[in-house]
Design a protein around this motif. Structure first.
Motif, PDB file in Angstrom:
ATOM      1  N   LYS A  20      19.562  61.599  41.397  1.00 61.64           N
ATOM      2  CA  LYS A  20      20.056  61.180  40.080  1.00 61.64           C
ATOM      3  C   LYS A  20      18.926  60.662  39.201  1.00 61.64           C
ATOM      4  CE  LYS A  20      24.739  59.980  41.480  1.00 61.64           C
ATOM      5  NZ  LYS A  20      25.694  58.876  41.707  1.00 61.64           N
ATOM      6  N   HIS A  21      17.949  60.023  39.827  1.00 60.45           N
ATOM      7  CA  HIS A  21      16.816  59.460  39.084  1.00 60.45           C
ATOM      8  C   HIS A  21      16.117  60.528  38.249  1.00 60.45           C
ATOM      9  CE1 HIS A  21      12.945  57.628  38.204  1.00 60.45           C
ATOM     10  NE2 HIS A  21      12.365  58.617  38.859  1.00 60.45           N
ATOM     11  N   TRP A  22      15.925  61.713  38.827  1.00 56.59           N
ATOM     12  CA  TRP A  22      15.179  62.760  38.135  1.00 56.59           C
ATOM     13  C   TRP A  22      15.948  63.375  36.983  1.00 56.59           C
ATOM     14  CZ3 TRP A  22      10.331  62.383  38.578  1.00 56.59           C
ATOM     15  CH2 TRP A  22       9.777  61.896  39.746  1.00 56.59           C
ATOM     16  N   LEU A  23      17.238  63.083  36.888  1.00 59.70           N
ATOM     17  CA  LEU A  23      18.047  63.619  35.795  1.00 59.70           C
ATOM     18  C   LEU A  23      18.149  62.658  34.611  1.00 59.70           C
ATOM     19  CD1 LEU A  23      20.889  65.203  37.939  1.00 59.70           C
ATOM     20  CD2 LEU A  23      18.880  66.333  36.960  1.00 59.70           C
ATOM     21  N   THR A  24      17.553  61.482  34.727  1.00 60.36           N
ATOM     22  CA  THR A  24      17.630  60.491  33.657  1.00 60.36           C
ATOM     23  C   THR A  24      16.544  60.739  32.611  1.00 60.36           C
ATOM     24  OG1 THR A  24      16.149  58.933  34.775  1.00 60.36           O
ATOM     25  CG2 THR A  24      18.514  58.734  35.248  1.00 60.36           C
ATOM     26  N   TYR A  31       7.346  60.244  33.782  1.00 59.34           N
ATOM     27  CA  TYR A  31       6.629  61.189  34.627  1.00 59.34           C
ATOM     28  C   TYR A  31       6.457  62.529  33.927  1.00 59.34           C
ATOM     29  CZ  TYR A  31       8.063  57.785  38.113  1.00 59.34           C
ATOM     30  OH  TYR A  31       8.274  56.632  38.798  1.00 59.34           O
ATOM     31  N   ALA A  32       5.256  63.028  33.923  1.00 57.61           N
ATOM     32  CA  ALA A  32       4.974  64.298  33.251  1.00 57.61           C
ATOM     33  C   ALA A  32       5.669  65.456  33.955  1.00 57.61           C
ATOM     34  CB  ALA A  32       3.472  64.532  33.214  1.00 57.61           C
ATOM     35  N   GLY A  33       5.821  65.403  35.261  1.00 53.04           N
ATOM     36  CA  GLY A  33       6.423  66.498  36.011  1.00 53.04           C
ATOM     37  C   GLY A  33       7.916  66.374  36.222  1.00 53.04           C
ATOM     38  N   ALA A  34       8.549  65.476  35.500  1.00 53.83           N
ATOM     39  CA  ALA A  34       9.975  65.226  35.714  1.00 53.83           C
ATOM     40  C   ALA A  34      10.840  66.427  35.370  1.00 53.83           C
ATOM     41  CB  ALA A  34      10.429  64.015  34.906  1.00 53.83           C
ATOM     42  N   ASP A  35      10.428  67.208  34.397  1.00 58.12           N
ATOM     43  CA  ASP A  35      11.226  68.376  34.014  1.00 58.12           C
ATOM     44  C   ASP A  35      11.327  69.392  35.151  1.00 58.12           C
ATOM     45  OD1 ASP A  35      11.828  67.372  31.523  1.00 58.12           O
ATOM     46  OD2 ASP A  35      10.143  68.366  30.537  1.00 58.12           O
ATOM     47  N   SER A  36      10.273  69.504  35.938  1.00 60.86           N
ATOM     48  CA  SER A  36      10.313  70.449  37.052  1.00 60.86           C
ATOM     49  C   SER A  36      11.174  69.938  38.203  1.00 60.86           C
ATOM     50  CB  SER A  36       8.897  70.741  37.559  1.00 60.86           C
ATOM     51  OG  SER A  36       8.315  69.570  38.094  1.00 60.86           O
ATOM     52  N   LYS A  38      14.119  68.397  37.726  1.00 57.94           N
ATOM     53  CA  LYS A  38      15.527  68.375  37.324  1.00 57.94           C
ATOM     54  C   LYS A  38      16.355  69.428  38.045  1.00 57.94           C
ATOM     55  CE  LYS A  38      15.073  66.207  32.851  1.00 57.94           C
ATOM     56  NZ  LYS A  38      15.282  66.296  31.423  1.00 57.94           N
ATOM     57  N   GLU A  39      15.840  70.641  38.141  1.00 52.69           N
ATOM     58  CA  GLU A  39      16.606  71.707  38.773  1.00 52.69           C
ATOM     59  C   GLU A  39      16.873  71.426  40.257  1.00 52.69           C
ATOM     60  OE1 GLU A  39      16.379  76.457  39.741  1.00 52.69           O
ATOM     61  OE2 GLU A  39      14.984  75.608  38.302  1.00 52.69           O
ATOM     62  N   PRO A  40      15.844  71.066  41.068  1.00 52.11           N
ATOM     63  CA  PRO A  40      16.129  70.767  42.471  1.00 52.11           C
ATOM     64  C   PRO A  40      17.045  69.545  42.634  1.00 52.11           C
ATOM     65  CG  PRO A  40      13.748  70.834  42.100  1.00 52.11           C
ATOM     66  CD  PRO A  40      14.409  71.060  40.799  1.00 52.11           C
ATOM     67  N   ALA A  41      16.903  68.564  41.751  1.00 51.68           N
ATOM     68  CA  ALA A  41      17.751  67.372  41.828  1.00 51.68           C
ATOM     69  C   ALA A  41      19.209  67.731  41.544  1.00 51.68           C
ATOM     70  CB  ALA A  41      17.268  66.318  40.842  1.00 51.68           C
ATOM     71  N   ALA A  42      19.434  68.565  40.542  1.00 51.45           N
ATOM     72  CA  ALA A  42      20.799  68.981  40.209  1.00 51.45           C
ATOM     73  C   ALA A  42      21.406  69.806  41.346  1.00 51.45           C
ATOM     74  CB  ALA A  42      20.802  69.777  38.910  1.00 51.45           C
ATOM     75  N   LYS A  43      20.626  70.700  41.945  1.00 53.82           N
ATOM     76  CA  LYS A  43      21.113  71.495  43.071  1.00 53.82           C
ATOM     77  C   LYS A  43      21.470  70.598  44.254  1.00 53.82           C
ATOM     78  CE  LYS A  43      18.693  75.817  42.152  1.00 53.82           C
ATOM     79  NZ  LYS A  43      17.668  76.757  42.622  1.00 53.82           N
ATOM     80  N   THR A  44      20.656  69.576  44.484  1.00 52.56           N
ATOM     81  CA  THR A  44      20.912  68.649  45.593  1.00 52.56           C
ATOM     82  C   THR A  44      22.200  67.880  45.372  1.00 52.56           C
ATOM     83  OG1 THR A  44      18.548  68.437  46.051  1.00 52.56           O
ATOM     84  CG2 THR A  44      19.978  66.674  46.864  1.00 52.56           C
ATOM     85  N   LEU A  45      22.395  67.357  44.172  1.00 55.12           N
ATOM     86  CA  LEU A  45      23.626  66.618  43.879  1.00 55.12           C
ATOM     87  C   LEU A  45      24.853  67.520  43.993  1.00 55.12           C
ATOM     88  CD1 LEU A  45      22.500  64.359  40.922  1.00 55.12           C
ATOM     89  CD2 LEU A  45      23.106  63.644  43.232  1.00 55.12           C
TER      90      LEU A  45
END
Length: 112
Positions: A20-24, A31-36, A38-45
């Motif tokens: 969830k943190h990476w989707l905020t 974090y500069a790499g946060a956009d990359s 988002k996709e794995p974080a959403a798939k995990t959730l």
């Protein structure tokens, strides 16, 4: 003495929190790499929400580990540079198993 099932529950909840943190928006700003991530974080959730509620938390962790292993393999094959998201979570699960078997509580924070 620790209750093993409760510690496995803490590990699953930590993985949810990490994802969830990476989707905020604050992660995107910090974090500069946060956009990359988002996709794995959403798939995990999405995968966690698809797990059966009748499963034990240890079974959920085992299922998550298999999902992360498969997803990490796909990520390595399809991209030149992977995010390391799945690898970090696989490492966290292995570490959690070791800690629970040694009678120690799981760490409730995933560090990169």
């Amino acid at each position: 003495m620790i209750e093993k099932e409760n510690e496995y529950k803490n590990a699953v909840n930590c993985i949810k929190k990490w994802s969830k943190h990476w989707l905020t928006t604050s992660a995107s700003r910090k974090y500069a790499g946060a956009d990359s991530m988002k996709e794995p974080a959403a798939k995990t959730l999405k995968y966690i929400s698809s797990l059966d509620d009748s499963m034990s938390f240890k079974q959920k962790l085992e299922s998550l580990y298999g999902f992360f292993e498969e997803s990490d393999k796909k990520e390595r094959e399809s991209q030149f540079m992977g995010t390391g998201f799945y690898f970090d979570l696989m490492s966290y699960i292995r570490n959690s198993y070791k800690r629970v078997e040694n009678g120690e509580p799981v760490i409730k924070n995933i560090n990169r």
